[in-house]
Enzyme design. Structure first.
Site, PDB file in Angstrom:
ATOM      1  N   HIS A 162      -8.728   7.703   2.569  1.00 14.41           N
ATOM      2  CA  HIS A 162      -8.080   9.023   2.583  1.00 14.41           C
ATOM      3  C   HIS A 162      -9.072  10.088   2.156  1.00 14.41           C
ATOM      4  CE1 HIS A 162      -7.537   7.312  -1.454  1.00 14.41           C
ATOM      5  NE2 HIS A 162      -7.616   8.552  -1.912  1.00 14.41           N
TER       6      HIS A 162
ATOM      7  N   ASN B 207     -13.028   9.629  -2.389  1.00 22.57           N
ATOM      8  CA  ASN B 207     -13.386   8.750  -3.488  1.00 22.57           C
ATOM      9  C   ASN B 207     -13.515   7.338  -2.936  1.00 22.57           C
ATOM     10  OD1 ASN B 207     -13.220  10.859  -5.337  1.00 22.57           O
ATOM     11  ND2 ASN B 207     -11.032  10.533  -5.682  1.00 22.57           N
TER      12      ASN B 207
ATOM     13  N   HIS C  70      -3.755   1.166   8.695  1.00 25.90           N
ATOM     14  CA  HIS C  70      -4.555   0.712   7.551  1.00 25.90           C
ATOM     15  C   HIS C  70      -5.649  -0.246   8.033  1.00 25.90           C
ATOM     16  CE1 HIS C  70      -4.576  -0.313   3.017  1.00 25.90           C
ATOM     17  NE2 HIS C  70      -5.699  -0.740   3.570  1.00 25.90           N
TER      18      HIS C  70
ATOM     19  N   THR D 149      -8.338   5.129  -6.288  1.00 21.99           N
ATOM     20  CA  THR D 149      -7.173   4.408  -6.818  1.00 21.99           C
ATOM     21  C   THR D 149      -6.309   3.822  -5.705  1.00 21.99           C
ATOM     22  OG1 THR D 149      -5.873   6.442  -6.954  1.00 21.99           O
ATOM     23  CG2 THR D 149      -7.082   5.790  -8.918  1.00 21.99           C
TER      24      THR D 149
ATOM     25  N   CYS E  92       0.851  -1.194   0.000  1.00 22.61           N
ATOM     26  CA  CYS E  92       0.000   0.000   0.000  1.00 22.61           C
ATOM     27  C   CYS E  92       0.890   1.248   0.000  1.00 22.61           C
ATOM     28  CB  CYS E  92      -0.900  -0.013   1.243  1.00 22.61           C
ATOM     29  SG  CYS E  92      -1.764   1.540   1.533  1.00 22.61           S
TER      30      CYS E  92
ATOM     31  N   CYS F 254       0.622   3.320   3.218  1.00 23.60           N
ATOM     32  CA  CYS F 254       1.328   2.699   4.355  1.00 23.60           C
ATOM     33  C   CYS F 254       2.832   2.921   4.217  1.00 23.60           C
ATOM     34  CB  CYS F 254       1.015   1.210   4.437  1.00 23.60           C
ATOM     35  SG  CYS F 254      -0.618   0.861   5.140  1.00 23.60           S
TER      36      CYS F 254
ATOM     37  N   HIS G 171      -6.499   2.746   0.699  1.00 23.84           N
ATOM     38  CA  HIS G 171      -6.238   3.076   2.113  1.00 23.84           C
ATOM     39  C   HIS G 171      -7.046   4.345   2.313  1.00 23.84           C
ATOM     40  CE1 HIS G 171      -2.991   3.720   5.466  1.00 23.84           C
ATOM     41  NE2 HIS G 171      -3.947   4.604   5.659  1.00 23.84           N
TER      42      HIS G 171
ATOM     43  N   ASP H  34      -0.503  16.018  -2.113  1.00 25.21           N
ATOM     44  CA  ASP H  34      -0.763  15.091  -3.208  1.00 25.21           C
ATOM     45  C   ASP H  34       0.319  15.268  -4.279  1.00 25.21           C
ATOM     46  OD1 ASP H  34      -3.592  13.523  -4.291  1.00 25.21           O
ATOM     47  OD2 ASP H  34      -2.021  13.986  -5.759  1.00 25.21           O
TER      48      ASP H  34
ATOM     49  N   HIS I 108      -9.266  13.991   0.446  1.00 23.19           N
ATOM     50  CA  HIS I 108      -8.579  15.057  -0.284  1.00 23.19           C
ATOM     51  C   HIS I 108      -8.997  16.393   0.328  1.00 23.19           C
ATOM     52  CE1 HIS I 108      -7.484  12.488  -3.873  1.00 23.19           C
ATOM     53  NE2 HIS I 108      -8.449  11.764  -3.339  1.00 23.19           N
TER      54      HIS I 108
HETATM   55  P1  AMP Z   1      -7.909   8.504  -5.048  1.00 24.36           P
HETATM   56  O1  AMP Z   1      -8.138   8.589  -6.522  1.00 24.36           O
HETATM   57  O2  AMP Z   1      -8.965   9.178  -4.237  1.00 24.36           O
HETATM   58  O3  AMP Z   1      -7.612   7.085  -4.584  1.00 24.36           O
HETATM   59  O4  AMP Z   1      -6.625   9.391  -4.763  1.00 24.36           O
HETATM   60  C1  AMP Z   1      -5.328   8.915  -4.626  1.00 24.36           C
HETATM   61  C2  AMP Z   1      -4.463  10.141  -4.648  1.00 24.36           C
HETATM   62  O5  AMP Z   1      -3.184   9.770  -4.168  1.00 24.36           O
HETATM   63  C3  AMP Z   1      -4.267  10.754  -6.040  1.00 24.36           C
HETATM   64  O6  AMP Z   1      -4.725  12.101  -6.034  1.00 24.36           O
HETATM   65  C4  AMP Z   1      -2.765  10.644  -6.263  1.00 24.36           C
HETATM   66  O7  AMP Z   1      -2.232  11.755  -6.945  1.00 24.36           O
HETATM   67  C5  AMP Z   1      -2.236  10.539  -4.856  1.00 24.36           C
HETATM   68  N1  AMP Z   1      -0.956   9.868  -4.729  1.00 24.36           N
HETATM   69  C6  AMP Z   1      -0.614   8.668  -5.261  1.00 24.36           C
HETATM   70  N2  AMP Z   1       0.658   8.368  -4.930  1.00 24.36           N
HETATM   71  C7  AMP Z   1       1.107   9.387  -4.161  1.00 24.36           C
HETATM   72  C8  AMP Z   1       2.351   9.665  -3.513  1.00 24.36           C
HETATM   73  N3  AMP Z   1       3.393   8.824  -3.583  1.00 24.36           N
HETATM   74  N4  AMP Z   1       2.470  10.824  -2.821  1.00 24.36           N
HETATM   75  C9  AMP Z   1       1.421  11.683  -2.746  1.00 24.36           C
HETATM   76  N5  AMP Z   1       0.235  11.470  -3.326  1.00 24.36           N
HETATM   77  C10 AMP Z   1       0.084  10.353  -4.037  1.00 24.36           C
HETATM   78 ZN    ZN Z   2      -2.264   1.422   3.669  1.00 24.48          ZN
END
Ligand code: AMP
Ligand code: ZN
Length: 113
Positions: free
Chosen positions: A99, A86, A45, A94, A3, A6, A97, A29, A101
């Site tokens: 989260h 989301n 997690h 995507t 993850c 994580c 875990h 982000d 925004h």
């Molecule tokens: P979601 O589509 O709601 O799952 O959002 C996942 C978010 O995580 C996206 O906006 C990505 O740009 C962000 N993301 C993915 N990998 C990283 C990372 N290594 N550091 C910071 N943000 C990330």
């Molecule tokens: Zn996680």
């Protein structure tokens, strides 16, 4: 567990931290869609998505939300902001875990979708 978030908590993947305590972490982000775009997560997690929230595990979500005004202040969001979660496939989640925004730093559009 494989993850990304994580790994960020563990320091195995670098991040720009905005706020951290023993329970939650907020970081920038990597692909921002607003001048301020932070991700706020519970460090543990336990929940993969909002769809996993139950009466028994919701305390951490209440705690996370109680810190949002502070994180928004740290992020310079005096004029307001938007919180987005989301969830699942149709929610275009995507990272599995849970989260939230935190978006702001400009006038956001009225339309959510
Ligand atoms: P979601 O589509 O709601 O799952 O959002 C996942 C978010 O995580 C996206 O906006 C990505 O740009 C962000 N993301 C993915 N990998 C990283 C990372 N290594 N550091 C910071 N943000 C990330
Ligand atoms: Zn996680």
């Amino acid at each position: 567990m494989d993850c990304i978030f994580c790994k960020i908590v563990a320091g195995e993947i670098p991040s720009t931290k905005v706020y951290e305590d023993d329970k939650i972490l907020a970081f920038k982000d990597i692909n921002p869609c607003a001048p301020v775009h932070n991700i706020i997560i519970p460090k543990e997690h336990v929940l993969s998505s909002a769809d996993d929230i139950t009466e028994d595990n919701a305390e951490i979500i209440g705690y996370l939300f109680s810190k949002i005004p502070h994180i928004a202040k740290l992020s310079g969001l005096e004029e307001g902001y938007r919180i987005i979660n989301n969830c699942g496939t149709h929610g275009a989640q995507t990272v599995k875990h849970i989260h939230f925004h935190l978006l702001g730093g400009k006038q956001l559009g009225e339309k959510l979708c």
